[in-house]
Design a protein around this motif. Structure first.
Motif, PDB file in Angstrom:
ATOM      1  N   LEU A 286       9.940  19.788 -33.527  1.00 55.79           N
ATOM      2  CA  LEU A 286       8.990  18.747 -33.160  1.00 55.79           C
ATOM      3  C   LEU A 286       8.446  18.099 -34.426  1.00 55.79           C
ATOM      4  CD1 LEU A 286       6.900  20.494 -30.363  1.00 55.79           C
ATOM      5  CD2 LEU A 286       8.724  18.817 -30.092  1.00 55.79           C
TER       6      LEU A 286
ATOM      7  N   TYR B 112      -1.286  21.594 -26.028  1.00 58.18           N
ATOM      8  CA  TYR B 112      -1.218  20.685 -27.180  1.00 58.18           C
ATOM      9  C   TYR B 112      -1.885  21.251 -28.426  1.00 58.18           C
ATOM     10  CZ  TYR B 112      -2.003  16.725 -30.233  1.00 58.18           C
ATOM     11  OH  TYR B 112      -2.042  15.897 -31.326  1.00 58.18           O
TER      12      TYR B 112
ATOM     13  N   ILE C 199       7.710  22.771 -23.379  1.00 55.65           N
ATOM     14  CA  ILE C 199       8.152  21.379 -23.428  1.00 55.65           C
ATOM     15  C   ILE C 199       9.283  21.189 -22.425  1.00 55.65           C
ATOM     16  CG2 ILE C 199       9.217  19.608 -24.887  1.00 55.65           C
ATOM     17  CD1 ILE C 199       7.798  20.972 -27.253  1.00 55.65           C
TER      18      ILE C 199
ATOM     19  N   LEU D 231       5.071  17.494 -23.287  1.00 56.31           N
ATOM     20  CA  LEU D 231       4.335  18.724 -23.568  1.00 56.31           C
ATOM     21  C   LEU D 231       3.040  18.717 -22.759  1.00 56.31           C
ATOM     22  CD1 LEU D 231       3.718  21.310 -25.219  1.00 56.31           C
ATOM     23  CD2 LEU D 231       2.719  19.816 -26.979  1.00 56.31           C
TER      24      LEU D 231
ATOM     25  N   ARG E  33      12.409  13.751 -31.867  1.00 52.90           N
ATOM     26  CA  ARG E  33      11.429  14.635 -31.226  1.00 52.90           C
ATOM     27  C   ARG E  33      10.039  14.350 -31.775  1.00 52.90           C
ATOM     28  NH1 ARG E  33      12.590  20.606 -29.918  1.00 52.90           N
ATOM     29  NH2 ARG E  33      11.783  19.929 -27.905  1.00 52.90           N
TER      30      ARG E  33
ATOM     31  N   TYR F 167       0.483  14.977 -19.733  1.00 52.26           N
ATOM     32  CA  TYR F 167       1.478  15.331 -20.746  1.00 52.26           C
ATOM     33  C   TYR F 167       1.303  14.500 -22.020  1.00 52.26           C
ATOM     34  CZ  TYR F 167       4.322  17.577 -17.062  1.00 52.26           C
ATOM     35  OH  TYR F 167       4.779  18.378 -16.051  1.00 52.26           O
TER      36      TYR F 167
ATOM     37  N   ILE G 149       6.835  12.935 -26.050  1.00 49.07           N
ATOM     38  CA  ILE G 149       7.673  13.163 -27.228  1.00 49.07           C
ATOM     39  C   ILE G 149       8.916  12.298 -27.061  1.00 49.07           C
ATOM     40  CG2 ILE G 149       8.981  14.895 -28.541  1.00 49.07           C
ATOM     41  CD1 ILE G 149       7.115  17.001 -27.080  1.00 49.07           C
TER      42      ILE G 149
ATOM     43  N   GLU H 260      10.724  13.682 -23.845  1.00 47.94           N
ATOM     44  CA  GLU H 260      10.300  15.048 -23.549  1.00 47.94           C
ATOM     45  C   GLU H 260       8.785  15.035 -23.373  1.00 47.94           C
ATOM     46  OE1 GLU H 260      12.581  18.224 -25.996  1.00 47.94           O
ATOM     47  OE2 GLU H 260      12.516  16.421 -27.254  1.00 47.94           O
TER      48      GLU H 260
ATOM     49  N   THR I 291       7.621  25.900 -27.734  1.00 47.65           N
ATOM     50  CA  THR I 291       8.807  25.166 -27.315  1.00 47.65           C
ATOM     51  C   THR I 291       9.135  25.383 -25.846  1.00 47.65           C
ATOM     52  OG1 THR I 291       9.691  25.329 -29.541  1.00 47.65           O
ATOM     53  CG2 THR I 291      11.248  24.766 -27.814  1.00 47.65           C
TER      54      THR I 291
END
Length: 509
Positions: free
Chosen positions: A66, A311, A325, A306, A349, A337, A340, A304, A322
């Motif tokens: 990331l 966060y 995600i 998260l 990413r 969210y 990404i 993607e 990871t």
């Protein structure tokens, strides 16, 4: 036959293609990832992160970390100095200047030729395609488009390389056909002094047949006010009788909607939101009766997500992060969210700093809820921009008031050991009683945010919010003091510290 009815045929194939968003979203996204990896193999970043051995999403998340701007800053700076094939094949000559990080005043987001054509311009094309699909009787191309833009400047004096607002980059490189239907003239559109630009735009467009507007609501409103001043008219449709749509983005439209509706009394006026950031073009409002946006999933951007509850672990090196995600296929409706992205501008990413929540999966549609950094969570209340916008809209509706700009921050402890949120608000129409407005806002925030409600319970953790009225033009003056007046620069709406609000309060005299 109108020009619009002829030109609209160009958009028919794309309108049909967009139907794939309903039944083949995951397939489209997998194809995007594969193409990006194939292109990235020929870059320094691709070689360092084993793109030759990356065959699917599982390999991708194993091989590629990331990133925030801090992780990619050195590579981007080398690209700005002319080095080739660092994050994206070939040489990238354009850099969108964006608000900075903790350590830097500005970020410089690479905009490759591929990204310009297959992300940003693709988004503009699709915005028109969707609008024409929804409005078959449109006369959009029978007049002019008033498009607001920022400015640009040389990049390290490197030949043919520039940095600036994304909007300026788009205007500089746009298809020549667009210049026939766009106002103001290019030299005016790219002026750096917004106050001078505002007046010139108004004068150049006053007697044109403007059918559509594109820009950030706050800056566009300033231009339109000047148009009315020069024309002596009360309503904008008296100046431009064929005006039919405002394509807006950059900041939430809710605080400005009432002012636009009072200025433009044409019942046929449309408002269409887009999500076009320096990092990419991500969403378009495809249904006039639904304020969520369609996620654009076949551009050169792979997504993607998260969940925001994890966060705060970002950047700590915790390997377990990871597993939280998810790609597009793993999202849940209603969950907040952090987004990404991986795209053809060389952002791999990359955490862009925006937060969204999904409202639909067939097709994938979402609302912007705020920024990962623009929130207040000083006392566990987790107040996000979406809460703020809804609370302010409610208070304005109930009191007949209107807001131009605002910011809010926590007061951690005053002389009486009391903690609260402090809101600095510039009204274009003040409420008769600011205390009533304050009560309505506070109660609405409790209604829509259970964490805020819990912390406000019995005034134990968090006291009633405070509102400070800002003088006229305070926020513009603050932006001007930072060299950020105009373009795509934005007021930080919510802050977890008092840096910004203290600077503004010092100017509020």
């Amino acid at each position: 036959m109108s020009l619009t009815s002829i030109v609209s045929k160009v958009f028919l194939p794309r309108q049909r293609e967009l139907e794939r968003y309903i039944y083949d979203a995951e397939g489209l996204q997998n194809g995007v990832l594969k193409r990006l990896i194939d292109k990235g193999k020929d870059t320094e970043y691709g070689r360092n992160h084993l793109f030759n051995n990356t065959r699917n999403y599982s390999d991708f998340i194993q091989n590629v970390p990331l990133n925030t701007y801090e992780e990619l800053k050195n590579e981007i700076d080398r690209m700005r100095h002319g080095e080739k094939s660092i994050l994206w094949p070939g040489q990238v000559k354009w850099y969108a200047k964006s608000s900075g990080t903790t350590n830097d005043k500005s970020k410089f987001i690479p905009v490759s030729s591929a990204g310009l054509q297959h992300i940003h311009y693709a988004g503009g094309f699709d915005t028109v395609a969707i609008y024409l699909r929804n409005n078959p009787n449109s006369r959009l191309f029978d007049g002019k488009a008033l498009i607001l833009g920022g400015s640009h400047a040389p990049n390290y004096n490197f030949p043919n390389s520039l940095v600036g607002d994304l909007s300026a980059i788009l205007i500089e490189n746009v298809n020549p056909f667009v210049n026939f239907v766009r106002v103001p003239k290019k030299s005016t559109a790219l002026l750096s002094d917004f106050e001078v630009k505002r007046d010139r735009i108004a004068r150049e467009t006053l007697n044109k047949n403007v059918t559509n507007l594109s820009g950030v609501p706050s800056w566009m409103l300033s231009v339109l006010v000047r148009v009315l001043e020069l024309s002596g008219k009360e309503h904008l449709n008296e100046v431009w009788p064929n005006l039919e749509v405002f394509f807006h983005g950059g900041i939430a439209f809710t605080p400005y909607r009432q002012q636009y509706e009072e200025m433009i009394v044409n019942r046929g006026m449309h408002y269409m939101e887009t999500y076009n950031a320096s990092e990419g073009f991500f969403g378009i409002q495809d249904d006039p009766d639904d304020d969520s946006m369609l996620l654009m999933i076949d551009y050169e951007t792979f997504y993607e997500f998260l969940p925001m509850e994890y966060y705060d672990q970002f950047g700590t090196g915790k390997s377990e992060l990871t597993q939280h995600i998810v790609p597009l296929s793993g999202v849940e409706l209603g969950k907040n969210y952090a987004m990404i992205i991986t795209n053809s501008c060389g952002l791999w990413r990359y955490m862009i700093g925006d937060t969204i929540t999904f409202t639909s999966k067939d097709p994938y549609k979402f609302r912007i809820t705020g920024r990962t950094k623009y929130y207040i969570n000083a006392f566990g209340e987790e107040l996000i921009m979406d809460n703020a916008e809804k609370g302010l809209a409610y208070a304005c509706e109930q009191t007949g008031s209107e807001i131009l700009d605002y910011t809010a921050a926590p007061v951690f402890m005053d002389e009486n050991a009391k903690c609260r949120h402090q809101w600095l608000i510039e009204f274009s129409r003040e409420p008769e009683d600011i205390n009533v407005f304050s009560d309505l806002l506070d109660k609405k925030l409790q209604e829509i945010n259970s964490d805020y409600e819990a912390k406000r319970s019995h005034d134990i953790t968090l006291q009633h919010l405070e509102i400070v009225k800002a003088r006229k033009n305070l926020f513009n003056d603050w932006l001007k003091s930072k060299g950020k007046l105009g373009g795509q620069h934005k007021i930080p709406r919510l802050s977890n510290n008092r840096i910004y609000i203290e600077e503004m309060l010092l100017m509020n005299y």
